[in-house]
Design an enzyme around this catalytic site. Structure first.
Site, PDB file in Angstrom:
ATOM      1  N   GLY A  21       0.821  -1.219   0.000  1.00  0.00           N
ATOM      2  CA  GLY A  21       0.000   0.000   0.000  1.00  0.00           C
ATOM      3  C   GLY A  21       0.843   1.252   0.000  1.00  0.00           C
ATOM      4  N   GLY A  24      -0.631   4.767  -0.896  1.00  0.00           N
ATOM      5  CA  GLY A  24      -1.765   5.297  -0.134  1.00  0.00           C
ATOM      6  C   GLY A  24      -1.332   6.344   0.880  1.00  0.00           C
ATOM      7  N   LEU A  25      -2.303   6.846   1.627  1.00  0.00           N
ATOM      8  CA  LEU A  25      -2.040   7.870   2.651  1.00  0.00           C
ATOM      9  C   LEU A  25      -0.975   7.389   3.637  1.00  0.00           C
ATOM     10  CD1 LEU A  25      -2.949  10.477   4.252  1.00  0.00           C
ATOM     11  CD2 LEU A  25      -4.657   9.028   5.347  1.00  0.00           C
ATOM     12  N   GLY A  27       0.912   4.403   3.500  1.00  0.00           N
ATOM     13  CA  GLY A  27       2.098   3.799   2.875  1.00  0.00           C
ATOM     14  C   GLY A  27       3.074   4.850   2.374  1.00  0.00           C
ATOM     15  N   SER A 118      -7.152  -0.254  12.921  1.00  0.00           N
ATOM     16  CA  SER A 118      -7.895   1.004  13.031  1.00  0.00           C
ATOM     17  C   SER A 118      -8.583   1.054  14.388  1.00  0.00           C
ATOM     18  CB  SER A 118      -8.937   1.028  11.920  1.00  0.00           C
ATOM     19  OG  SER A 118     -10.029   1.820  12.281  1.00  0.00           O
ATOM     20  N   SER A 119      -8.859   2.291  14.847  1.00  0.00           N
ATOM     21  CA  SER A 119      -9.528   2.422  16.148  1.00  0.00           C
ATOM     22  C   SER A 119     -10.970   1.919  16.104  1.00  0.00           C
ATOM     23  CB  SER A 119      -9.503   3.882  16.609  1.00  0.00           C
ATOM     24  OG  SER A 119     -10.134   4.707  15.654  1.00  0.00           O
ATOM     25  N   CYS A 120     -11.507   1.649  14.907  1.00  0.00           N
ATOM     26  CA  CYS A 120     -12.895   1.168  14.840  1.00  0.00           C
ATOM     27  C   CYS A 120     -13.032  -0.283  15.276  1.00  0.00           C
ATOM     28  CB  CYS A 120     -13.477   1.372  13.453  1.00  0.00           C
ATOM     29  SG  CYS A 120     -12.807   0.271  12.228  1.00  0.00           S
ATOM     30  N   TYR A 147     -15.489  -3.661   8.161  1.00  0.00           N
ATOM     31  CA  TYR A 147     -14.062  -3.315   8.175  1.00  0.00           C
ATOM     32  C   TYR A 147     -13.430  -3.729   9.503  1.00  0.00           C
ATOM     33  CZ  TYR A 147      -9.937  -0.277   7.802  1.00  0.00           C
ATOM     34  OH  TYR A 147      -8.654   0.211   7.752  1.00  0.00           O
ATOM     35  N   LYS A 151     -10.301  -6.385  10.347  1.00  0.00           N
ATOM     36  CA  LYS A 151      -9.091  -5.955  11.066  1.00  0.00           C
ATOM     37  C   LYS A 151      -8.895  -6.752  12.361  1.00  0.00           C
ATOM     38  CE  LYS A 151      -7.412  -2.920   8.267  1.00  0.00           C
ATOM     39  NZ  LYS A 151      -6.087  -3.137   7.654  1.00  0.00           N
ATOM     40  N   ASN A 176      -8.033   8.157  13.713  1.00  0.00           N
ATOM     41  CA  ASN A 176      -8.369   8.734  12.399  1.00  0.00           C
ATOM     42  C   ASN A 176      -7.158   9.519  11.861  1.00  0.00           C
ATOM     43  OD1 ASN A 176     -10.777   8.150  13.876  1.00  0.00           O
ATOM     44  ND2 ASN A 176     -11.926   9.288  12.351  1.00  0.00           N
ATOM     45  N   HIS A 190     -13.111  10.145   4.330  1.00  0.00           N
ATOM     46  CA  HIS A 190     -13.378  10.403   5.750  1.00  0.00           C
ATOM     47  C   HIS A 190     -13.710  11.882   5.924  1.00  0.00           C
ATOM     48  CE1 HIS A 190     -12.525   6.585   7.699  1.00  0.00           C
ATOM     49  NE2 HIS A 190     -11.624   6.379   6.751  1.00  0.00           N
TER      50      HIS A 190
HETATM   51  P1  GDP Z   1     -15.915   7.349  11.157  1.00  0.00           P
HETATM   52  O1  GDP Z   1     -14.863   7.969  12.013  1.00  0.00           O
HETATM   53  O2  GDP Z   1     -15.694   5.905  10.873  1.00  0.00           O
HETATM   54  O3  GDP Z   1     -17.312   7.608  11.693  1.00  0.00           O
HETATM   55  O4  GDP Z   1     -15.816   7.988   9.690  1.00  0.00           O
HETATM   56  P2  GDP Z   1     -15.898   9.428   9.016  1.00  0.00           P
HETATM   57  O5  GDP Z   1     -14.594  10.115   9.117  1.00  0.00           O
HETATM   58  O6  GDP Z   1     -16.415   9.178   7.624  1.00  0.00           O
HETATM   59  O7  GDP Z   1     -17.019  10.281   9.793  1.00  0.00           O
HETATM   60  C1  GDP Z   1     -16.807  10.866  11.036  1.00  0.00           C
HETATM   61  C2  GDP Z   1     -17.975  11.743  11.429  1.00  0.00           C
HETATM   62  O8  GDP Z   1     -18.028  12.896  10.572  1.00  0.00           O
HETATM   63  C3  GDP Z   1     -19.362  11.079  11.334  1.00  0.00           C
HETATM   64  O9  GDP Z   1     -20.133  11.498  12.449  1.00  0.00           O
HETATM   65  C4  GDP Z   1     -19.926  11.674  10.047  1.00  0.00           C
HETATM   66  O10 GDP Z   1     -21.333  11.686  10.005  1.00  0.00           O
HETATM   67  C5  GDP Z   1     -19.363  13.092  10.122  1.00  0.00           C
HETATM   68  N1  GDP Z   1     -19.359  13.811   8.825  1.00  0.00           N
HETATM   69  C6  GDP Z   1     -19.904  15.050   8.631  1.00  0.00           C
HETATM   70  N2  GDP Z   1     -19.784  15.421   7.352  1.00  0.00           N
HETATM   71  C7  GDP Z   1     -19.140  14.429   6.706  1.00  0.00           C
HETATM   72  C8  GDP Z   1     -18.739  14.266   5.340  1.00  0.00           C
HETATM   73  O11 GDP Z   1     -18.936  15.088   4.470  1.00  0.00           O
HETATM   74  N3  GDP Z   1     -18.070  13.088   5.052  1.00  0.00           N
HETATM   75  C9  GDP Z   1     -17.804  12.152   6.006  1.00  0.00           C
HETATM   76  N4  GDP Z   1     -17.137  11.041   5.651  1.00  0.00           N
HETATM   77  N5  GDP Z   1     -18.204  12.290   7.295  1.00  0.00           N
HETATM   78  C10 GDP Z   1     -18.860  13.404   7.642  1.00  0.00           C
END
Ligand code: GDP
Length: 319
Positions: A21, A24-25, A27, A118-120, A147, A151, A176, A190
Protein backbone atom coordinates in the site's frame (compact mmCIF):
# COMPACT_ATOMS: atom_id res chain seq x y z
CA UNK A 1 19.97 -9.91 10.26
CA UNK A 2 18.28 -9.58 13.60
CA UNK A 3 15.00 -7.68 13.42
CA UNK A 4 13.76 -8.52 16.91
CA UNK A 5 12.40 -5.72 18.97
CA UNK A 6 15.03 -6.12 21.65
CA UNK A 7 17.46 -4.94 18.99
CA UNK A 8 16.97 -1.26 19.85
CA UNK A 9 20.12 -0.54 17.87
CA UNK A 10 18.37 -1.76 14.73
CA UNK A 11 20.29 -0.34 11.84
CA UNK A 12 17.78 0.71 9.20
CA UNK A 13 20.55 0.95 6.63
CA UNK A 14 20.90 -2.84 6.71
CA UNK A 15 17.28 -3.81 6.20
CA UNK A 16 14.89 -4.19 3.30
CA UNK A 17 11.25 -3.29 3.82
CA UNK A 18 8.22 -4.14 1.71
CA UNK A 19 5.47 -1.55 2.24
CA UNK A 20 2.17 -2.95 1.02
CA UNK A 21 0.00 0.00 0.00
CA UNK A 22 2.96 2.32 -0.55
CA UNK A 23 0.98 4.76 -2.69
CA UNK A 24 -1.77 5.30 -0.13
CA UNK A 25 -2.04 7.87 2.65
CA UNK A 26 -0.25 5.68 5.20
CA UNK A 27 2.10 3.80 2.88
CA UNK A 28 3.49 6.95 1.26
CA UNK A 29 4.13 8.46 4.71
CA UNK A 30 5.91 5.25 5.73
CA UNK A 31 8.17 5.52 2.68
CA UNK A 32 9.04 9.12 3.62
CA UNK A 33 9.84 8.07 7.20
CA UNK A 34 11.88 5.04 6.08
CA UNK A 35 13.87 7.16 3.65
CA UNK A 36 14.55 9.69 6.41
CA UNK A 37 15.95 6.81 8.50
CA UNK A 38 18.25 5.80 5.64
CA UNK A 39 16.58 2.42 5.10
CA UNK A 40 18.63 -0.02 3.05
CA UNK A 41 15.98 -0.87 0.51
CA UNK A 42 12.22 -0.53 0.03
CA UNK A 43 9.85 -2.46 -2.18
CA UNK A 44 6.33 -1.56 -3.26
CA UNK A 45 3.93 -2.35 -6.08
CA UNK A 46 0.89 -0.41 -7.20
CA UNK A 47 -2.38 -2.34 -7.23
CA UNK A 48 -2.26 -2.53 -11.05
CA UNK A 49 1.10 -4.37 -10.78
CA UNK A 50 0.19 -6.60 -7.84
CA UNK A 51 -3.36 -7.27 -6.69
CA UNK A 52 -2.97 -8.46 -3.10
CA UNK A 53 -6.33 -10.23 -3.33
CA UNK A 54 -4.61 -12.59 -5.77
CA UNK A 55 -2.98 -15.23 -3.57
CA UNK A 56 -0.61 -16.73 -6.15
CA UNK A 57 0.60 -13.35 -7.37
CA UNK A 58 1.18 -12.21 -3.77
CA UNK A 59 3.17 -15.36 -2.96
CA UNK A 60 5.27 -14.99 -6.12
CA UNK A 61 6.07 -11.35 -5.41
CA UNK A 62 7.02 -11.69 -1.74
CA UNK A 63 8.93 -14.97 -1.96
CA UNK A 64 10.96 -13.45 -4.78
CA UNK A 65 12.07 -10.36 -2.83
CA UNK A 66 12.27 -11.96 0.66
CA UNK A 67 12.22 -8.66 2.57
CA UNK A 68 13.46 -8.40 6.16
CA UNK A 69 10.34 -6.51 7.18
CA UNK A 70 6.78 -6.33 5.80
CA UNK A 71 4.47 -3.44 6.68
CA UNK A 72 0.82 -4.00 5.83
CA UNK A 73 -0.60 -0.58 5.01
CA UNK A 74 -2.74 -2.00 2.18
CA UNK A 75 -6.48 -1.98 2.73
CA UNK A 76 -9.80 -1.05 1.27
CA UNK A 77 -10.63 2.03 3.32
CA UNK A 78 -13.39 4.60 3.35
CA UNK A 79 -15.51 6.92 5.40
CA UNK A 80 -18.73 6.23 7.21
CA UNK A 81 -21.01 6.03 4.13
CA UNK A 82 -18.64 3.86 2.05
CA UNK A 83 -18.22 1.45 4.96
CA UNK A 84 -21.93 1.20 5.62
CA UNK A 85 -22.85 0.85 1.92
CA UNK A 86 -20.30 -1.79 0.86
CA UNK A 87 -19.91 -4.26 3.75
CA UNK A 88 -19.24 -7.16 1.35
CA UNK A 89 -16.25 -5.46 -0.27
CA UNK A 90 -14.87 -4.12 3.00
CA UNK A 91 -14.96 -7.50 4.73
CA UNK A 92 -13.88 -9.58 1.72
CA UNK A 93 -11.13 -7.43 0.25
CA UNK A 94 -9.51 -6.64 3.58
CA UNK A 95 -9.64 -10.27 4.71
CA UNK A 96 -8.08 -11.44 1.43
CA UNK A 97 -5.38 -8.76 1.37
CA UNK A 98 -4.15 -9.33 4.91
CA UNK A 99 -4.38 -13.13 4.83
CA UNK A 100 -2.52 -13.43 1.51
CA UNK A 101 0.09 -10.95 2.67
CA UNK A 102 0.72 -12.70 5.99
CA UNK A 103 0.73 -16.19 4.47
CA UNK A 104 3.18 -15.06 1.80
CA UNK A 105 5.36 -13.31 4.42
CA UNK A 106 5.42 -16.54 6.42
CA UNK A 107 6.34 -18.55 3.31
CA UNK A 108 9.18 -16.07 2.66
CA UNK A 109 10.34 -16.48 6.28
CA UNK A 110 9.73 -12.82 7.14
CA UNK A 111 10.31 -12.55 10.86
CA UNK A 112 9.20 -8.96 11.39
CA UNK A 113 5.82 -7.70 10.19
CA UNK A 114 3.69 -4.73 11.20
CA UNK A 115 -0.04 -4.99 10.60
CA UNK A 116 -2.04 -1.75 10.64
CA UNK A 117 -5.61 -1.76 11.89
CA UNK A 118 -7.89 1.00 13.03
CA UNK A 119 -9.53 2.42 16.15
CA UNK A 120 -12.89 1.17 14.84
CA UNK A 121 -11.99 -2.34 16.07
CA UNK A 122 -13.00 -1.32 19.60
CA UNK A 123 -16.54 -1.69 20.99
CA UNK A 124 -18.95 1.15 20.26
CA UNK A 125 -19.42 1.80 23.97
CA UNK A 126 -15.82 1.26 25.11
CA UNK A 127 -14.70 3.35 28.09
CA UNK A 128 -12.78 6.47 26.94
CA UNK A 129 -9.92 6.88 26.34
CA UNK A 130 -9.91 3.39 24.81
CA UNK A 131 -7.31 0.95 26.16
CA UNK A 132 -6.04 -1.92 24.05
CA UNK A 133 -7.53 -4.34 26.59
CA UNK A 134 -11.08 -3.32 25.64
CA UNK A 135 -10.80 -5.26 22.36
CA UNK A 136 -13.63 -7.84 22.06
CA UNK A 137 -15.42 -6.69 25.21
CA UNK A 138 -18.61 -5.46 23.50
CA UNK A 139 -20.59 -4.95 20.26
CA UNK A 140 -19.08 -2.94 17.40
CA UNK A 141 -20.38 0.26 15.81
CA UNK A 142 -22.70 -1.01 12.99
CA UNK A 143 -21.57 1.54 10.33
CA UNK A 144 -18.05 0.11 10.21
CA UNK A 145 -18.30 -3.40 11.53
CA UNK A 146 -17.39 -5.15 8.25
CA UNK A 147 -14.06 -3.31 8.17
CA UNK A 148 -13.58 -3.75 11.91
CA UNK A 149 -14.22 -7.49 11.77
CA UNK A 150 -11.62 -7.95 9.03
CA UNK A 151 -9.09 -5.95 11.07
CA UNK A 152 -9.85 -7.90 14.25
CA UNK A 153 -9.24 -11.13 12.32
CA UNK A 154 -5.92 -9.63 11.17
CA UNK A 155 -4.85 -8.91 14.75
CA UNK A 156 -5.63 -12.47 15.72
CA UNK A 157 -3.79 -13.80 12.67
CA UNK A 158 -0.70 -11.83 13.72
CA UNK A 159 -1.00 -13.30 17.22
CA UNK A 160 -1.49 -16.80 15.82
CA UNK A 161 1.76 -16.55 13.84
CA UNK A 162 3.56 -15.44 16.98
CA UNK A 163 2.16 -18.31 18.98
CA UNK A 164 2.40 -21.10 16.42
CA UNK A 165 5.57 -20.12 14.56
CA UNK A 166 7.39 -17.77 16.95
CA UNK A 167 7.20 -14.83 14.54
CA UNK A 168 7.96 -11.34 15.88
CA UNK A 169 4.91 -9.84 14.22
CA UNK A 170 2.97 -6.90 15.69
CA UNK A 171 -0.25 -4.92 15.19
CA UNK A 172 -0.76 -1.16 15.56
CA UNK A 173 -4.13 0.58 15.83
CA UNK A 174 -4.05 4.17 14.56
CA UNK A 175 -6.74 6.72 15.26
CA UNK A 176 -8.37 8.73 12.40
CA UNK A 177 -5.53 9.76 10.07
CA UNK A 178 -5.15 12.61 7.61
CA UNK A 179 -2.43 14.29 5.56
CA UNK A 180 -0.95 14.48 2.05
CA UNK A 181 -2.17 11.65 -0.16
CA UNK A 182 -5.60 11.47 1.45
CA UNK A 183 -8.77 10.59 -0.46
CA UNK A 184 -10.83 13.73 -1.17
CA UNK A 185 -13.70 11.98 -2.98
CA UNK A 186 -16.90 13.13 -1.29
CA UNK A 187 -18.67 9.77 -1.54
CA UNK A 188 -15.90 7.66 -0.05
CA UNK A 189 -13.65 9.94 2.01
CA UNK A 190 -13.38 10.40 5.75
CA UNK A 191 -14.66 13.53 7.39
CA UNK A 192 -11.52 15.68 7.44
CA UNK A 193 -10.68 15.52 3.72
CA UNK A 194 -14.43 15.79 2.97
CA UNK A 195 -14.57 19.06 4.91
CA UNK A 196 -11.51 20.41 3.07
CA UNK A 197 -13.10 19.61 -0.29
CA UNK A 198 -16.61 20.86 0.59
CA UNK A 199 -15.44 24.17 2.07
CA UNK A 200 -12.89 24.75 -0.69
CA UNK A 201 -15.45 24.09 -3.45
CA UNK A 202 -17.96 26.43 -1.76
CA UNK A 203 -15.35 29.16 -1.38
CA UNK A 204 -14.36 28.90 -5.05
CA UNK A 205 -17.96 28.81 -6.35
CA UNK A 206 -19.23 31.41 -3.89
CA UNK A 207 -21.87 29.02 -2.44
CA UNK A 208 -23.25 30.52 0.79
CA UNK A 209 -24.15 27.19 2.47
CA UNK A 210 -22.34 23.86 2.90
CA UNK A 211 -24.31 20.84 4.08
CA UNK A 212 -22.43 18.17 6.00
CA UNK A 213 -23.47 14.87 7.59
CA UNK A 214 -24.90 13.88 10.94
CA UNK A 215 -25.44 16.06 13.99
CA UNK A 216 -21.85 17.20 14.50
CA UNK A 217 -21.98 15.87 18.06
CA UNK A 218 -19.64 12.84 17.73
CA UNK A 219 -16.09 13.34 18.85
CA UNK A 220 -13.06 12.23 16.81
CA UNK A 221 -9.30 12.20 17.36
CA UNK A 222 -7.03 13.08 14.42
CA UNK A 223 -3.37 12.22 13.85
CA UNK A 224 -1.18 13.48 11.02
CA UNK A 225 0.04 10.55 8.96
CA UNK A 226 3.71 11.64 9.23
CA UNK A 227 3.43 11.33 13.03
CA UNK A 228 1.88 7.90 12.58
CA UNK A 229 4.70 6.78 10.27
CA UNK A 230 7.35 7.74 12.83
CA UNK A 231 5.35 5.88 15.47
CA UNK A 232 5.32 2.76 13.28
CA UNK A 233 9.11 2.83 12.98
CA UNK A 234 9.43 3.23 16.75
CA UNK A 235 7.27 0.12 17.15
CA UNK A 236 9.41 -1.85 14.72
CA UNK A 237 12.45 -0.85 16.73
CA UNK A 238 11.04 -1.37 20.21
CA UNK A 239 7.79 -3.32 20.40
CA UNK A 240 7.26 -7.07 20.38
CA UNK A 241 3.93 -8.28 21.76
CA UNK A 242 0.78 -9.95 20.49
CA UNK A 243 -1.34 -7.18 21.99
CA UNK A 244 -2.22 -4.46 19.47
CA UNK A 245 -0.85 -1.05 20.37
CA UNK A 246 -2.73 2.23 19.92
CA UNK A 247 -1.29 5.28 18.14
CA UNK A 248 -3.18 8.56 18.47
CA UNK A 249 -2.75 12.26 19.17
CA UNK A 250 -4.40 12.01 22.60
CA UNK A 251 -6.77 14.90 21.80
CA UNK A 252 -10.27 14.73 20.36
CA UNK A 253 -12.88 17.31 19.39
CA UNK A 254 -16.48 17.49 18.26
CA UNK A 255 -17.09 17.13 14.51
CA UNK A 256 -18.80 20.54 14.79
CA UNK A 257 -15.57 22.02 16.15
CA UNK A 258 -13.57 20.36 13.39
CA UNK A 259 -15.91 21.94 10.82
CA UNK A 260 -15.21 25.42 12.23
CA UNK A 261 -11.44 24.91 12.20
CA UNK A 262 -11.37 23.50 8.64
CA UNK A 263 -13.65 26.31 7.40
CA UNK A 264 -11.26 28.80 8.98
CA UNK A 265 -8.12 27.22 7.47
CA UNK A 266 -9.76 27.02 4.03
CA UNK A 267 -11.28 30.50 4.27
CA UNK A 268 -14.97 29.54 3.93
CA UNK A 269 -17.10 32.13 5.71
CA UNK A 270 -20.62 30.90 4.83
CA UNK A 271 -23.10 28.80 6.80
CA UNK A 272 -22.59 25.15 7.76
CA UNK A 273 -25.77 23.04 7.82
CA UNK A 274 -26.09 19.57 9.36
CA UNK A 275 -28.01 16.76 7.66
CA UNK A 276 -29.09 14.66 10.65
CA UNK A 277 -30.49 11.96 8.35
CA UNK A 278 -26.91 10.90 7.65
CA UNK A 279 -25.31 8.61 10.29
CA UNK A 280 -23.21 9.90 13.17
CA UNK A 281 -21.34 6.64 13.71
CA UNK A 282 -19.45 6.05 16.92
CA UNK A 283 -20.14 8.71 19.58
CA UNK A 284 -16.49 8.90 20.55
CA UNK A 285 -13.24 7.00 19.88
CA UNK A 286 -10.34 8.57 21.69
CA UNK A 287 -7.43 6.17 22.06
CA UNK A 288 -5.40 5.65 25.22
CA UNK A 289 -1.84 6.05 23.95
CA UNK A 290 0.08 5.53 27.20
CA UNK A 291 1.79 2.37 25.93
CA UNK A 292 3.21 3.83 22.71
CA UNK A 293 4.28 6.99 24.55
CA UNK A 294 6.17 4.83 27.06
CA UNK A 295 8.25 3.60 24.11
CA UNK A 296 9.43 7.17 23.47
CA UNK A 297 7.07 8.31 20.69
CA UNK A 298 4.94 11.46 20.82
CA UNK A 299 3.02 13.23 18.06
CA UNK A 300 4.61 16.48 16.88
CA UNK A 301 2.15 18.00 14.40
CA UNK A 302 -0.75 20.04 15.83
CA UNK A 303 -4.15 19.74 14.17
CA UNK A 304 -4.06 23.32 12.88
CA UNK A 305 -0.55 22.98 11.41
CA UNK A 306 -1.41 19.61 9.90
CA UNK A 307 -4.61 20.99 8.40
CA UNK A 308 -2.81 23.99 6.92
CA UNK A 309 -0.16 21.84 5.22
CA UNK A 310 -2.74 19.28 4.07
CA UNK A 311 -4.86 22.06 2.52
CA UNK A 312 -1.74 23.32 0.77
CA UNK A 313 -1.14 19.82 -0.60
CA UNK A 314 -4.78 19.65 -1.72
CA UNK A 315 -4.41 22.99 -3.55
CA UNK A 316 -1.28 21.81 -5.34
CA UNK A 317 -2.21 18.22 -6.15
CA UNK A 318 -5.99 17.84 -6.16
CA UNK A 319 -7.86 21.12 -6.61
P1 GDP B 1 -15.91 7.35 11.16
O1 GDP B 1 -14.86 7.97 12.01
O2 GDP B 1 -15.69 5.90 10.87
O3 GDP B 1 -17.31 7.61 11.69
O4 GDP B 1 -15.82 7.99 9.69
P2 GDP B 1 -15.90 9.43 9.02
O5 GDP B 1 -14.59 10.11 9.12
O6 GDP B 1 -16.41 9.18 7.62
O7 GDP B 1 -17.02 10.28 9.79
C1 GDP B 1 -16.81 10.87 11.04
C2 GDP B 1 -17.97 11.74 11.43
O8 GDP B 1 -18.03 12.90 10.57
C3 GDP B 1 -19.36 11.08 11.33
O9 GDP B 1 -20.13 11.50 12.45
C4 GDP B 1 -19.93 11.67 10.05
O10 GDP B 1 -21.33 11.69 10.00
C5 GDP B 1 -19.36 13.09 10.12
N1 GDP B 1 -19.36 13.81 8.83
C6 GDP B 1 -19.90 15.05 8.63
N2 GDP B 1 -19.78 15.42 7.35
C7 GDP B 1 -19.14 14.43 6.71
C8 GDP B 1 -18.74 14.27 5.34
O11 GDP B 1 -18.94 15.09 4.47
N3 GDP B 1 -18.07 13.09 5.05
C9 GDP B 1 -17.80 12.15 6.01
N4 GDP B 1 -17.14 11.04 5.65
N5 GDP B 1 -18.20 12.29 7.29
C10 GDP B 1 -18.86 13.40 7.64
Amino acid sequence: MNTRCDDTQMSWGDVSVYVAGHRGLVGSALLRALQAKGVGRTFGWGSEELDLRDRNATFDAITQIKPDIVIDAAAKVGGIMANATYPVEFLRDNSLIQTNLMDAAHAADVNRLLFLGSSCIYPRDAAQPICESSLMTGPLEPTNQAYALAKIAGIFYVGAHREEYGRHWISAMPTNLYGPGDNFDLETSHVLPAFIRRFHDAKVSGAPIVTVWGTGAPRREFLHVDDLAKGCLTLLERYDSAQPINIGSGVDLKIKELASIVADVVGFTGTIEWDAKKPDGMPRKLLDTARVKALGWTPKISLRDGLTSTYQWFLEKVA
